[in-house]
Design a protein around this motif. Structure first.
Motif, mmCIF file in Angstrom:
data_model
loop_
_atom_site.group_PDB
_atom_site.id
_atom_site.type_symbol
_atom_site.label_atom_id
_atom_site.label_comp_id
_atom_site.label_asym_id
_atom_site.label_seq_id
_atom_site.Cartn_x
_atom_site.Cartn_y
_atom_site.Cartn_z
ATOM 1 N N ASN A 144 0.860 -1.044 0.038
ATOM 2 C CA ASN A 144 0.174 0.000 -0.621
ATOM 3 C C ASN A 144 0.595 1.516 0.195
ATOM 4 O O ASN A 144 1.828 1.124 0.519
ATOM 5 N N SER A 145 0.742 2.152 -1.035
ATOM 6 C CA SER A 145 1.454 3.565 -0.747
ATOM 7 C C SER A 145 0.615 4.578 0.020
ATOM 8 O O SER A 145 1.615 5.591 0.031
ATOM 9 N N ASN A 146 -0.602 4.345 -0.367
ATOM 10 C CA ASN A 146 -1.089 5.412 0.192
ATOM 11 C C ASN A 146 -1.397 7.024 -0.542
ATOM 12 O O ASN A 146 -1.543 7.925 0.025
ATOM 13 N N LEU A 147 -0.683 6.767 -1.922
ATOM 14 C CA LEU A 147 -0.993 7.875 -2.488
ATOM 15 C C LEU A 147 -1.779 7.400 -3.912
ATOM 16 O O LEU A 147 -0.813 6.797 -5.713
ATOM 17 N N PRO A 148 -2.565 7.761 -3.970
ATOM 18 C CA PRO A 148 -3.489 7.550 -5.533
ATOM 19 C C PRO A 148 -2.908 7.296 -7.399
ATOM 20 O O PRO A 148 -2.609 7.030 -7.758
ATOM 21 N N ALA A 149 -1.058 9.215 -6.439
ATOM 22 C CA ALA A 149 -0.517 9.238 -7.555
ATOM 23 C C ALA A 149 0.183 7.994 -8.652
ATOM 24 O O ALA A 149 0.558 7.710 -9.648
ATOM 25 N N VAL A 150 0.662 7.189 -7.257
ATOM 26 C CA VAL A 150 1.042 6.261 -7.523
ATOM 27 C C VAL A 150 0.612 5.165 -8.166
ATOM 28 O O VAL A 150 0.736 4.363 -9.712
ATOM 29 N N GLY A 151 -1.035 5.006 -8.248
ATOM 30 C CA GLY A 151 -1.484 4.112 -8.731
ATOM 31 C C GLY A 151 -2.428 4.578 -10.374
ATOM 32 O O GLY A 151 -2.428 3.812 -10.956
ATOM 33 N N ARG A 152 -2.210 5.876 -10.215
ATOM 34 C CA ARG A 152 -2.143 6.355 -11.455
ATOM 35 C C ARG A 152 -1.323 6.537 -12.298
ATOM 36 O O ARG A 152 -1.295 6.195 -13.578
ATOM 37 N N ASN A 153 -0.052 6.217 -11.982
ATOM 38 C CA ASN A 153 1.384 6.336 -13.015
ATOM 39 C C ASN A 153 1.513 5.263 -13.572
ATOM 40 O O ASN A 153 1.674 5.375 -14.293
ATOM 41 N N ARG A 154 1.071 3.961 -12.370
ATOM 42 C CA ARG A 154 1.449 2.572 -12.561
ATOM 43 C C ARG A 154 0.099 2.338 -14.123
ATOM 44 O O ARG A 154 0.382 1.846 -15.336
ATOM 45 N N GLY A 155 -1.017 3.107 -13.201
ATOM 46 C CA GLY A 155 -1.991 3.125 -14.910
ATOM 47 C C GLY A 155 -1.423 3.755 -16.255
ATOM 48 O O GLY A 155 -2.005 2.711 -17.079
ATOM 49 N N ILE A 156 -0.938 4.917 -15.708
ATOM 50 C CA ILE A 156 -0.401 5.311 -17.039
ATOM 51 C C ILE A 156 0.411 4.419 -18.706
ATOM 52 O O ILE A 156 0.605 4.728 -18.929
ATOM 53 N N LYS A 157 1.466 4.224 -17.466
ATOM 54 C CA LYS A 157 2.969 3.332 -17.881
ATOM 55 C C LYS A 157 1.936 1.708 -18.924
ATOM 56 O O LYS A 157 3.024 2.014 -19.768
ATOM 57 N N GLU A 158 1.177 1.613 -18.244
ATOM 58 C CA GLU A 158 0.409 0.691 -18.955
ATOM 59 C C GLU A 158 -0.280 0.891 -19.830
ATOM 60 O O GLU A 158 -1.015 -0.166 -20.967
ATOM 61 N N ALA A 159 -0.902 1.669 -20.485
ATOM 62 C CA ALA A 159 -1.806 2.484 -20.449
ATOM 63 C C ALA A 159 -1.856 1.924 -22.452
ATOM 64 O O ALA A 159 -0.896 2.578 -22.745
ATOM 65 N N LYS A 160 -2.439 1.804 -23.051
ATOM 66 C CA LYS A 160 -1.744 1.519 -24.678
ATOM 67 C C LYS A 160 -3.324 3.072 -25.618
ATOM 68 O O LYS A 160 -2.597 2.574 -26.304
ATOM 69 N N GLY A 161 -3.989 3.251 -24.801
ATOM 70 C CA GLY A 161 -4.874 4.211 -25.455
ATOM 71 C C GLY A 161 -3.879 6.168 -26.479
ATOM 72 O O GLY A 161 -2.617 5.910 -25.256
ATOM 73 N N SER A 162 -4.610 6.302 -27.075
ATOM 74 C CA SER A 162 -3.900 7.752 -27.443
ATOM 75 C C SER A 162 -4.571 8.701 -26.424
ATOM 76 O O SER A 162 -3.664 9.377 -26.384
ATOM 77 N N TYR A 163 -5.521 8.323 -25.659
ATOM 78 C CA TYR A 163 -5.807 8.686 -24.422
ATOM 79 C C TYR A 163 -5.995 8.266 -22.703
ATOM 80 O O TYR A 163 -6.208 7.624 -23.757
ATOM 81 N N VAL A 164 -5.793 9.135 -22.111
ATOM 82 C CA VAL A 164 -5.836 9.257 -21.235
ATOM 83 C C VAL A 164 -7.486 9.571 -20.493
ATOM 84 O O VAL A 164 -7.184 10.621 -20.378
ATOM 85 N N ALA A 165 -8.161 8.403 -19.408
ATOM 86 C CA ALA A 165 -8.386 8.976 -18.527
ATOM 87 C C ALA A 165 -9.163 8.850 -17.512
ATOM 88 O O ALA A 165 -8.089 8.303 -16.651
#
Length: 228
Positions: free
Chosen positions: A69-90
């Protein structure tokens, strides 16, 4: 296999109460060319089971669990961005909801002007189960532009309403993971993005934001950081 147009990044932690409803609001989108990346910050409740069941029903949903647990939403969001395949991120918070046309309308707004790198909309606010009209800081024209000057005064951008080009996010290096920016890491990112691209506001209600969040506000700290 066709790459998704939009990657929806959903950081979560112990959200068994609302995570299925949140994901169902993504499944209900009129624009169907998306992937949803749920990044679990080591939940201890039934969040994982609920999301994994939905992954089986809809393979566009992906589940990633952080080792601790990181207790930081930024950590989860950055991991998601790293995995993202789309041209856009929501971005979508784990207890918020989208209206069905959210992605479709925002992609249309993006396509109307190549200089726009990010769009956001308005969200209903729900407090203790009651839905009400949240404060609207921006005027009604379709594209009022949030810029560096207006963002230095206040954050008028709700995270769960944002759609951004992946290339801009990569250029801005995502969210700052400093613990001192917890709860305002999104504001910090929008400010940096505003220095790189136009941010447009689509004056429509595109979802629901739950105000019963257990968030801490470091807004004054944030404003000091912006002046620095």
């Amino acid at each position: 296999e066709q790459e998704p147009l939009v990657s929806v990044v959903i950081p979560t932690y112990n959200m068994e109460e609302h995570i299925a409803e949140t994901l169902n609001s993504v499944i209900a989108q009129t624009l169907q060319n998306w992937e949803a990346i749920v990044v679990d910050d080591a939940s201890t409740d039934k969040t994982a089971e609920i999301v994994q069941d939905l992954c089986v029903q809809d393979p566009r949903i992906r589940y990633i669990r952080l080792a601790e647990n990181s207790n930081l939403p930024a950590v989860g969001r950055n991991r998601g961005i790293k995995e993202a395949k789309g041209s856009y991120v929501a971005f979508l918070d784990h207890d918020d909801l989208w209206e069905p046309k959210k992605l479709e309308r925002q992609i249309r707004a993006m396509n109307s002007d190549p200089l726009i790198g990010m769009v956001h909309s308005h969200l209903w606010v729900v407090r203790n189960g009651n839905r009400f009209w949240g404060p609207l800081y921006l005027p009604a024209p379709k594209f009022s532009i949030a810029n560096t000057t207006t963002l230095a005064k206040k954050n008028m951008i709700q995270c769960s309403s944002v759609l951004i080009r992946k290339s801009i996010l990569d250029e801005a290096s995502g969210f700052d993971e400093s613990p001192g920016l917890r709860a305002v890491e999104d504001y910090h990112l929008w400010y940096r993005v505003s220095q790189k691209t136009r941010i447009a506001y689509v004056s429509e209600i595109h979802g629901t934001y739950r105000l019963d969040k257990s968030g801490t506000s470091s807004l004054e700290n944030m404003q000091q950081r912006l002046k620095a």
